[in-house]
Design an enzyme around this catalytic site. Sequence first.
Site, PDB file in Angstrom:
ATOM      1  N   GLY A 290      -9.542  -5.181   4.811  1.00  0.00           N
ATOM      2  CA  GLY A 290      -9.802  -4.504   6.083  1.00  0.00           C
ATOM      3  C   GLY A 290      -9.350  -5.293   7.298  1.00  0.00           C
ATOM      4  O   GLY A 290      -9.888  -5.116   8.397  1.00  0.00           O
TER       5      GLY A 290
ATOM      6  N   GLN B 256      -4.204 -11.707   5.124  1.00  0.00           N
ATOM      7  CA  GLN B 256      -3.511 -10.584   4.496  1.00  0.00           C
ATOM      8  C   GLN B 256      -4.014  -9.261   5.028  1.00  0.00           C
ATOM      9  O   GLN B 256      -5.216  -9.089   5.216  1.00  0.00           O
ATOM     10  CB  GLN B 256      -3.816 -10.575   3.003  1.00  0.00           C
ATOM     11  CG  GLN B 256      -2.970 -11.500   2.217  1.00  0.00           C
ATOM     12  CD  GLN B 256      -3.313 -11.451   0.740  1.00  0.00           C
ATOM     13  OE1 GLN B 256      -2.780 -12.218   0.000  1.00  0.00           O
ATOM     14  NE2 GLN B 256      -4.189 -10.569   0.302  1.00  0.00           N
TER      15      GLN B 256
ATOM     16  N   HIS C 180      -6.970 -13.275  -7.383  1.00  0.00           N
ATOM     17  CA  HIS C 180      -7.752 -12.175  -6.799  1.00  0.00           C
ATOM     18  C   HIS C 180      -9.138 -12.229  -7.432  1.00  0.00           C
ATOM     19  O   HIS C 180      -9.327 -12.868  -8.468  1.00  0.00           O
ATOM     20  CB  HIS C 180      -7.038 -10.847  -7.090  1.00  0.00           C
ATOM     21  CG  HIS C 180      -7.438  -9.736  -6.173  1.00  0.00           C
ATOM     22  ND1 HIS C 180      -8.623  -9.062  -6.321  1.00  0.00           N
ATOM     23  CD2 HIS C 180      -6.807  -9.175  -5.112  1.00  0.00           C
ATOM     24  CE1 HIS C 180      -8.704  -8.125  -5.367  1.00  0.00           C
ATOM     25  NE2 HIS C 180      -7.609  -8.176  -4.616  1.00  0.00           N
TER      26      HIS C 180
ATOM     27  N   GLY D 222      -3.332  -5.030   4.266  1.00  0.00           N
ATOM     28  CA  GLY D 222      -2.629  -3.918   3.627  1.00  0.00           C
ATOM     29  C   GLY D 222      -2.575  -2.769   4.611  1.00  0.00           C
ATOM     30  O   GLY D 222      -1.541  -2.489   5.234  1.00  0.00           O
TER      31      GLY D 222
ATOM     32  N   LYS E 113       0.852  -1.199   0.000  1.00  0.00           N
ATOM     33  CA  LYS E 113       0.000   0.000   0.000  1.00  0.00           C
ATOM     34  C   LYS E 113       0.879   1.238   0.000  1.00  0.00           C
ATOM     35  O   LYS E 113       1.935   1.212   0.625  1.00  0.00           O
ATOM     36  CB  LYS E 113      -0.916   0.011   1.229  1.00  0.00           C
ATOM     37  CG  LYS E 113      -1.897  -1.146   1.314  1.00  0.00           C
ATOM     38  CD  LYS E 113      -3.108  -0.957   0.423  1.00  0.00           C
ATOM     39  CE  LYS E 113      -3.955  -2.225   0.367  1.00  0.00           C
ATOM     40  NZ  LYS E 113      -5.151  -2.128  -0.427  1.00  0.00           N
TER      41      LYS E 113
HETATM   42  C1  CAP Z   1      -7.104  -5.403   0.885  1.00  0.00           C
HETATM   43  C2  CAP Z   1      -7.224  -5.330  -0.592  1.00  0.00           C
HETATM   44  C3  CAP Z   1      -7.900  -6.486  -1.316  1.00  0.00           C
HETATM   45  C4  CAP Z   1      -9.281  -6.855  -0.799  1.00  0.00           C
HETATM   46  C5  CAP Z   1     -10.167  -7.507  -1.799  1.00  0.00           C
HETATM   47  C6  CAP Z   1      -7.924  -4.060  -0.972  1.00  0.00           C
HETATM   48  O1  CAP Z   1      -6.465  -4.262   1.410  1.00  0.00           O
HETATM   49  O2  CAP Z   1      -5.968  -5.207  -1.160  1.00  0.00           O
HETATM   50  O3  CAP Z   1      -7.959  -6.155  -2.667  1.00  0.00           O
HETATM   51  O4  CAP Z   1      -9.025  -7.738   0.230  1.00  0.00           O
HETATM   52  O5  CAP Z   1     -11.275  -8.047  -1.187  1.00  0.00           O
HETATM   53  O6  CAP Z   1      -7.466  -3.406  -1.874  1.00  0.00           O
HETATM   54  O7  CAP Z   1      -8.959  -3.796  -0.379  1.00  0.00           O
HETATM   55  P1  CAP Z   1      -6.615  -3.839   2.955  1.00  0.00           P
HETATM   56  P2  CAP Z   1     -11.657  -9.572  -1.316  1.00  0.00           P
HETATM   57  O8  CAP Z   1      -5.974  -4.912   3.773  1.00  0.00           O
HETATM   58  O9  CAP Z   1      -5.883  -2.515   3.084  1.00  0.00           O
HETATM   59  O10 CAP Z   1      -8.075  -3.696   3.216  1.00  0.00           O
HETATM   60  O11 CAP Z   1     -10.474 -10.354  -0.851  1.00  0.00           O
HETATM   61  O12 CAP Z   1     -12.839  -9.714  -0.432  1.00  0.00           O
HETATM   62  O13 CAP Z   1     -11.957  -9.829  -2.728  1.00  0.00           O
HETATM   63 MG    MG Z   2      -6.493  -4.919  -3.128  1.00  0.00          MG
END
Ligand code: CAP
Ligand code: MG
Length: 412
Positions: A340, A360, A267, A362, A151
């Site tokens: 999140g 995971q 993803h 970010g 990030k």
């Molecule tokens: C998480 C993330 C992922 C999401 C996607 C984002 O970042 O990189 O793309 O997890 O959701 O950009 O939101 P954070 P999913 O940890 O900063 O939230 O896995 O439900 O498809």
């Molecule tokens: Mg993401």
Amino acid sequence: MKTYSYLHIGEKIDSDAHVICKYRVTTDLPMEKAAEALAAEQSTGTWTGISTLEEDIFRNYGGKVIEIKGDVVVIAFPEEDFCIENGGIPQILSIIAGNLFGLDALHKIRLEDVEFPSGILKEYKGPKFGADGLRKILDRPEKPLVGTIVKPKIGLSPKDTAKYVYEAGSGGLTNSKDDETLVDQKFCPIEDRTKAVAESLDRLKEEGHKMVHAVNVSTNGDRIVQLAEDAQSWGAKQIMVDVITCGFAAVQVLAENPKIKVPVHVHRTMHGAFTKDPLHGIAMLPITKLVKMCGGDALHVGTLGVGKMTGTVEGDHDSLAECLKKDTRFKTMMPVCSGGVYPGMIATMIKASGLNVQIQAGGGVAGHPGGVRKGAMGMCQAVDAAFEGIDASEYAETHPELRTALDKWGIK
Ligand code: CAP
Ligand code: MG
């Protein structure tokens, strides 16, 4: 003109000669009529009787409504309706999840599940590495894998991306990845980024820490294999593809290419467009089955109701369980809980997910007041605490990085 009924309720059908789909239907029509319209549209019929529908065509290729319970309709499509070699998942989807979503008489319709016969499954190879393969690469047999998404999503230079990855690895993380919106922008060319990150990973390895970083190769169909091969030659130890924007065929072409010798992280950006409404769209369960058939090694499944993205314990659990389902045909996939995530929610999440997951964060790493390395340490400490069955607050008494994270984001 002969008319035909697609209703076969109570009849015995050979489940290993059909693709069996479960739909949730919202309609003002009597459910039997709606189910027939659905089976007809997706197989041998249309909105009216047609002179060209011979009896044997109907008998051999017509979809069969085999069950109706409340708003749930089960339809069996004969295996012969599908052509795997020159059609594959795109053609499968055109039947099981095609025109039906647009039928005006059905206000809402959701594909909840699909079961494939062995004749179709045997055409797919499944994951090359899978959950166990990833654990082997990382030499981490039991504990959840812990990762980060670099990030900000976009904007960092290759050098700063590599620095982020090094700091994250130094803090103990086993995984990192590009974000879904980053591929090859001018500010961070994929070649420079991948090479710089590979240096960080090598440095960590020399220091005794194993880590992989998934490089996002999501791009046009005519470019994706070459980009993945290039990324591998630049030092990528894992590649990432967005299954919804690139398509299932993209996952398959990468996973089945013998020249690509690294795991595929899948993803699912954009899935919310059709998974979010509980009455309409496509549930994650069928998506998960298709990704597994195509050879994804790790797949995002949500955070079981605790993170920032919509999801429930039950819904996310279906996808997670499918990833980890052991059968003789395919390796298991690593379920990825992301979106999140922060240290104070790890215990609750692991309680619902079990230990065989990749967690995971970010924002939950890069947002730590002490920086990326301490953010990574906070995440690892939260996972260690949950693994050992120790309450996060108690563990934080002797682990200051976790303490800071709990102070900032609290416990969920
Ligand atoms: C998480 C993330 C992922 C999401 C996607 C984002 O970042 O990189 O793309 O997890 O959701 O950009 O939101 P954070 P999913 O940890 O900063 O939230 O896995 O439900 O498809
Ligand atoms: Mg993401």
